[in-house]
Structure formats: C-alpha cells, structure tokens
Write a protein that holds these residues in place. Sequence first.
Motif, mmCIF file in Angstrom:
data_model
loop_
_atom_site.group_PDB
_atom_site.id
_atom_site.type_symbol
_atom_site.label_atom_id
_atom_site.label_comp_id
_atom_site.label_asym_id
_atom_site.label_seq_id
_atom_site.Cartn_x
_atom_site.Cartn_y
_atom_site.Cartn_z
ATOM 1 N N CYS A 52 -46.978 37.392 13.824
ATOM 2 C CA CYS A 52 -45.770 36.450 14.079
ATOM 3 C C CYS A 52 -44.599 37.713 13.960
ATOM 4 O O CYS A 52 -44.714 38.900 13.384
ATOM 5 C CB CYS A 52 -45.647 35.440 13.290
ATOM 6 S SG CYS A 52 -45.299 35.830 11.567
ATOM 7 N N HIS A 53 -43.552 37.203 14.276
ATOM 8 C CA HIS A 53 -42.237 37.881 13.874
ATOM 9 C C HIS A 53 -41.441 37.218 13.080
ATOM 10 O O HIS A 53 -41.449 36.052 13.473
ATOM 11 C CB HIS A 53 -41.680 38.359 15.154
ATOM 12 C CG HIS A 53 -41.863 39.566 15.890
ATOM 13 N ND1 HIS A 53 -42.975 39.359 16.813
ATOM 14 C CD2 HIS A 53 -41.651 40.818 15.784
ATOM 15 C CE1 HIS A 53 -43.553 40.650 17.048
ATOM 16 N NE2 HIS A 53 -42.467 41.419 16.627
ATOM 17 N N LEU A 54 -41.135 37.616 11.809
ATOM 18 C CA LEU A 54 -40.476 36.741 10.694
ATOM 19 C C LEU A 54 -38.969 37.218 10.683
ATOM 20 O O LEU A 54 -38.648 38.644 10.549
ATOM 21 C CB LEU A 54 -41.219 37.164 9.512
ATOM 22 C CG LEU A 54 -40.853 35.996 8.519
ATOM 23 C CD1 LEU A 54 -41.368 34.686 8.581
ATOM 24 C CD2 LEU A 54 -40.999 36.610 6.865
ATOM 25 N N ALA A 55 -38.146 36.365 10.747
ATOM 26 C CA ALA A 55 -36.604 36.784 10.909
ATOM 27 C C ALA A 55 -36.142 36.198 9.483
ATOM 28 O O ALA A 55 -36.657 35.010 8.938
ATOM 29 C CB ALA A 55 -36.060 36.102 11.851
ATOM 30 N N PHE A 56 -35.351 36.826 8.704
ATOM 31 C CA PHE A 56 -34.686 36.373 7.511
ATOM 32 C C PHE A 56 -33.449 37.067 7.383
ATOM 33 O O PHE A 56 -33.234 38.187 8.174
ATOM 34 C CB PHE A 56 -35.703 36.905 6.226
ATOM 35 C CG PHE A 56 -36.142 38.024 6.089
ATOM 36 C CD1 PHE A 56 -37.057 38.776 7.040
ATOM 37 C CD2 PHE A 56 -35.291 39.077 5.185
ATOM 38 C CE1 PHE A 56 -37.484 40.271 6.898
ATOM 39 C CE2 PHE A 56 -35.925 40.581 5.270
ATOM 40 C CZ PHE A 56 -36.684 40.977 5.957
ATOM 41 N N ALA A 57 -32.523 36.891 6.403
ATOM 42 C CA ALA A 57 -31.227 37.558 6.142
ATOM 43 C C ALA A 57 -31.067 38.088 4.572
ATOM 44 O O ALA A 57 -31.659 37.167 3.791
ATOM 45 C CB ALA A 57 -30.142 36.535 6.759
ATOM 46 N N ASP A 58 -30.446 39.073 4.334
ATOM 47 C CA ASP A 58 -30.160 39.361 3.206
ATOM 48 C C ASP A 58 -28.842 39.934 3.266
ATOM 49 O O ASP A 58 -28.204 39.902 4.267
ATOM 50 C CB ASP A 58 -31.346 40.355 2.503
ATOM 51 C CG ASP A 58 -31.453 41.632 3.339
ATOM 52 O OD1 ASP A 58 -30.545 42.061 3.924
ATOM 53 O OD2 ASP A 58 -32.505 42.455 2.926
ATOM 54 N N ALA A 59 -28.472 40.583 2.094
ATOM 55 C CA ALA A 59 -27.111 41.318 2.245
ATOM 56 C C ALA A 59 -26.856 42.416 3.158
ATOM 57 O O ALA A 59 -25.584 42.655 3.569
ATOM 58 C CB ALA A 59 -26.816 41.790 0.633
#
Lengths: 213, 213
Positions: free
Chosen positions: B38-45
């Motif tokens: 899968c492609h996993l999207a997430f956000a950080d600083a």
Amino acid sequence: MNAKTVPPTARTRVRRIAERARHDRSTLDAILDAAHICHLAFADAQGVHCLPMACWRRADHLYLHGSNGSRLLKLAASGAQVCATVTHLDGLVLARSAFNHSMNYRSAVIYGVCERVADADKPAALDAFMETIAPGRSREARRGNASELAATTVLRLPLDEFACKVRTGGPEDDADDLDLPVWAGVLPLALVPRPPQPDGAFDTLPDYVANWT
Amino acid sequence: MNAKTVPPTARTRVRRIAERARHDRSTLDAILDAAHICHLAFADAQGVHCLPMACWRRADHLYLHGSNGSRLLKLAASGAQVCATVTHLDGLVLARSAFNHSMNYRSAVIYGVCERVADADKPAALDAFMETIAPGRSREARRGNASELAATTVLRLPLDEFACKVRTGGPEDDADDLDLPVWAGVLPLALVPRPPQPDGAFDTLPDYVANWT
C-alpha cells in the motif's frame, strides 16, 4: 540520460537501509517514465489523504491533471505541500528466515508544491500525456475543445526534492541460515500488457495497439 | 464474502464520478487481498509524506510492519492519523477524444489510526503475512527469534473508514465522436508472476514456487 544528482534534504535523506537510496535524475526519470500512476498525499482540514492519480513526466516536472471541480486538484493548485510517490513492485524475496524476507521494488518520492499550467500550455502538456500512453495518438484522437480544456486543471510538480529507493537481487540470509532446507529466491512480478479489447470494429490498428502485447 | 457496507464519512464520500464508489467490505477485502503493498500517507513536522509499505489483511484490519527504528512506524504507532491506499491499475482506456481517455483501476483508501500489535500476537500476525505471500511457508522458513521479533513493530489499521473506487469496461465516448476514425478500446495491464529465480539449488520445489507462473 540525466546524470544530475540532487543532494538529499532532511525529508529525502533515506535512513532505513540507506544503501538502497538513489538521488540521481536518471534513476528518478526511469521510475517515473515506467509509471502511469502515482499516489498523491496532501493534508486538509479533514486530515491526511492519499489518492491515486494519473501522472506523466516532461523534462523537469511530474504532471498531474483532473477536473477543475476535484478537491484534490483545487488543494494541490493552492500552494499546499504535496508528496507524490511512484512504486513498481518487482518481486517477492523469499529468504530462509522469515525476518529476512523482502520485496524487490523501485520507488520515487517527490516533495514540493504544484504549479498550475497556464491555459496556453495545456494542449502541449496533455498531448505529451497522450504520447506517453500511445505514441502517435495525440495526432489521431480528437483533441480537447475549448470547453474541455477549460474544465481541466493541469498541474506540475518540480523534480527538485526527491528520493528514490531500489532493491534488486536475491535474499540476504544470515550465514547461520544458509544450510536450512528451505527454498529461497525471488518470485518476480511485472506489470505487463494483456491483449487489447477494441470498442467496435477497426480496419487498421495503430502500432501502439498492434504491438501492445 | 463480507457483504457489510460501511456508510461513507465526510472523508470517504466519493465526489468525483461517484458511481464508481464502493463502500462494501467484499470489494475492499478483494482489493486488499490482491495487493502486496500500500502507500501510507502521514504528516509530521516536515510535512506530508507518502511511502510504499508491505501490507496484508487479517479479518477487520490492514497490517503493516517494519523496523522499530523506522520514523514512519514510530509515527504511525504514536496515534497519528494515517491514510493507507491500495491501487491496482487494470488498463488504459483509449477513447475517440482525448478528453474521454481514462484508466481502469481498483483502489481502496482507508483512514484511521494504527494500533500496535502486542508482542504476544506478533508471531501469528507475521505468520499470516507469510501465508499471504506463499501458502505453507510460515511452517517452512525459520520463524523470527526473540531478538528479531523484538526489533519488529507490527501495526494494524482498522477497516472502519474507507472508500473504494472501481472503473471497468471500455471508453465512454461522446455521441458526436463515435464515427471518428480513431481506434478505441482498452489496453489492459496486469501484475503477473514471472519465472522464479532460485537462490541456490533445491531438490524439491514448494507448491507456491512450482505453481508461481
């Protein structure tokens, strides 16, 4: 062949298994040019999203397009930071231990902000997309008329900040495991053309159809 | 066959070409079970990221795993919202007009927060992963030892909030374009097995190798 190497940034420095990292444009271009789709990640008030998008490369940009009404296109055109990722899965790597199983793949991760392609440049950008799918077809299919072009947003993401990661080859087993009686090797996978499915009867086949498989 | 339909949320209501949307678990499970990544999207600083990850489904969760040291795994284990997307590209759809070109695909987008799989449950979760790759292999390959298991984070994302989108079939041309002398139809694509590449010489082949192609 574009041998330019772009130094990694804090976002594109590969930390996990760093020897698989590539930061040269030749690797990036080859990965992008072999792809029809990318996954585009972006954030809005509802959270982080990841959506598949058609994509194509022209020179130093990755191009995307869609309906003006798409929330994704509107957000990507608004100056929001996005991340576009292309991955080709090339095989399952079966090691003698469960822990050393892996996959062969080629991936490219591009960070940046999309630019909106000006109306005057849309026809050429969309022709280029058609040519990546079927060489010659941009002169055969009916081109977009004024209202179709007006309804279409074309964006491009500069290829300025990216990281590629490539794994090839067989399993890397621990020395202690090499004598275990377990099959080891690669089970390759490839995205391949299947026989064309015509929509109607055609007297002549363009080369990109005749040579598809 | 899981016929359960999960009503869309504000994030999973499909707005573009909504007739392609599917919100039933049967469709979701079939898309996930046909995928290795899968492609996993997430956000950080540092912004929004989109990375390819191996994945597998067990019952009502999508599973992910990786090294404890991975920033992605650490972030995903921390309660951050993620979006996991699986896409299968099934073909290029060539219409008589450029505007009506499309692609056939099956995609699944899952929103949520990952749960960390407890140490006691890791072996069974990882065995299930191995079985999705090669049925029977979880009893053949050397299983993870204590230090390998301790070095591995296993996460799972509940299949509670998702949207699938599926396009099949030929081009949908405008009526005025149907008589244009342009080839139209589908150029199918499929991810298919290629001949196994053994790492050494083996007297016997497990079924999943012998029957790979």
